[in-house]
Design an enzyme around this catalytic site. Structure first.
Site, PDB file in Angstrom:
ATOM      1  N   ASP A   1      50.215  28.149  40.721  1.00  0.00           N
ATOM      2  CA  ASP A   1      49.527  29.208  39.979  1.00  0.00           C
ATOM      3  C   ASP A   1      50.499  29.848  38.993  1.00  0.00           C
ATOM      4  O   ASP A   1      51.442  30.537  39.397  1.00  0.00           O
ATOM      5  CB  ASP A   1      48.998  30.249  40.976  1.00  0.00           C
ATOM      6  CG  ASP A   1      48.049  31.252  40.352  1.00  0.00           C
ATOM      7  OD1 ASP A   1      48.240  31.593  39.159  1.00  0.00           O
ATOM      8  OD2 ASP A   1      47.138  31.712  41.056  1.00  0.00           O
TER       9      ASP A   1
ATOM     10  N   HIS B   1      45.883  28.443  39.068  1.00  0.00           N
ATOM     11  CA  HIS B   1      45.002  29.596  39.138  1.00  0.00           C
ATOM     12  C   HIS B   1      43.562  29.165  38.829  1.00  0.00           C
ATOM     13  O   HIS B   1      43.334  28.261  38.036  1.00  0.00           O
ATOM     14  CB  HIS B   1      45.451  30.673  38.135  1.00  0.00           C
ATOM     15  CG  HIS B   1      44.827  31.996  38.376  1.00  0.00           C
ATOM     16  ND1 HIS B   1      45.145  32.768  39.474  1.00  0.00           N
ATOM     17  CD2 HIS B   1      43.894  32.683  37.687  1.00  0.00           C
ATOM     18  CE1 HIS B   1      44.444  33.883  39.442  1.00  0.00           C
ATOM     19  NE2 HIS B   1      43.670  33.849  38.371  1.00  0.00           N
TER      20      HIS B   1
ATOM     21  N   CYS C   1      39.314  35.372  41.452  1.00  0.00           N
ATOM     22  CA  CYS C   1      40.227  35.811  40.401  1.00  0.00           C
ATOM     23  C   CYS C   1      40.138  37.335  40.238  1.00  0.00           C
ATOM     24  O   CYS C   1      40.517  38.083  41.132  1.00  0.00           O
ATOM     25  CB  CYS C   1      39.918  35.054  39.113  1.00  0.00           C
ATOM     26  SG  CYS C   1      41.013  35.394  37.721  1.00  0.00           S
TER      27      CYS C   1
END
Length: 232
Positions: free
Chosen positions: A168, A200, A115
Site C-alpha cells: 500500500d 491500496h 478506504c
C-alpha cells in the site's frame, strides 16, 4: 430513502435480503462517492442476509460521484479535502441509528467501510460508543484516515476486522504495524489481516487498484467474520 441529520437530509440506499429482514449493516463509501462498486458490495451483503444501508456522505458536497481510477482521483482527493470530517462522523452515526430503527432489522447491527469509509467506520464506532450505541461489529478495509485516528482506538471496543495490503503506497507497512498495535491493544476481539503484494483499494475492481487474490481472500474473511458476529 433519506435520513434527517443536522440541518440537512441525507440520501441513503436500502438493500433488503431475500427474507426481507435480518441484522443491520451500514456501508461507508470510498472517496469516489457511492459508486457502482460500493453498491455492489451492499448487494453482496444483502445476499448474505443483511438489511443494508448506504448513506451518501457527500450529500453536503452535492452528492457527487467521481469516476473511479486515475482519471477521477484528483477530483476525489479534492472532495475528501472539502469534506467536513466531524460533521460526516455525525452523519455516519445517524446512519447506524437509522438502520437499527428499521422495522426489517432483527438483532444486531454492524458497520463496514472501504478506504475513506474504512476510517469513517472506525470513527463512527468510537463516536457511537460514547452514546452507548457502538456497532456490534466493525469491518475496515485499508482505512485511509486510521493513522490520524489512533487516539480513538481505546474507544473502539466493537469486535473488528481490519484488512491491509503489504504494498500500500498510501499506508506503508510501518504505519500498518502502528495501526495494528493500536487497535489490538486492550481489545481481544480484533482480527488484523494483511495481503502480500496488494496495494491500496485492492478490493476495488478498477484495474488501477484491483488485486484479485487479496480481494477474494478478504471477502471470504469478511463474510466469515460477519456471520459469526452478526448471525443471520
Amino acid at each position: 430513502m433519506s435520513i434527517r441529520v443536522d440541518g440537512a437530509t441525507m440520501p441513503a440506499d436500502l438493500y433488503l435480503p431475500e427474507s426481507g429482514e435480518g441484522p443491520g449493516m451500514v456501508v461507508y463509501q470510498e472517496i469516489f462517492g457511492v459508486t457502482d462498486y460500493i453498491s455492489s458490495r451492499a448487494r453482496d451483503l444483502a445476499a448474505l442476509g443483511y438489511v443494508v444501508l448506504v448513506p451518501h456522505l457527500y450529500h453536503r458536497l452535492g452528492d457527487e460521484v467521481v469516476q473511479e481510477g486515475g482519471e477521477g482521483l484528483p477530483r476525489a482527493m479534492e472532495l475528501m479535502n472539502e469534506f467536513d470530517w466531524e460533521q460526516g462522523v455525525k452523519d455516519g452515526v445517524a446512519a447506524l441509528a437509522a438502520v437499527r430503527a428499521r422495522d426489517e432489522v432483527r438483532g444486531p447491527a454492524g458497520v463496514i467501510g472501504f478506504c475513506f469509509g474504512g476510517g469513517m467506520a472506525f470513527n463512527v464506532a468510537a463516536a457511537a460508543k460514547a452514546d452507548r450505541a457502538a456497532p456490534d461489529a466493525l469491518v475496515s478495509y485499508y482505512g485511509s484516515a486510521l493513522p490520524n485516528l489512533l487516539e480513538l482506538a481505546p474507544e473502539v471496543t466493537s469486535p473488528s476486522l481490519h484488512h491491509f495490503g503489504t504494498a500500500d503506497d498510501y499506508i506503508p507497512m510501518d504505519k500498518v504495524e502502528e495501526i495494528e498495535a493500536a487497535v489490538t491493544a486492550g481489545n481481544d476481539d480484533v482480527s488484523f489481516l494483511t495481503y502480500e503484494g496488494a496495494g491500496h483499494a485492492f478490493d476495488n475492481p478498477s484495474p488501477m487498484f484491483h488485486h484479485e487474490a487479496a480481494s477474494s481472500q478478504a471477502w471470504v474473511a469478511t463474510e466469515s467474520f460477519l456471520l459469526e458476529k452478526l448471525p443471520v
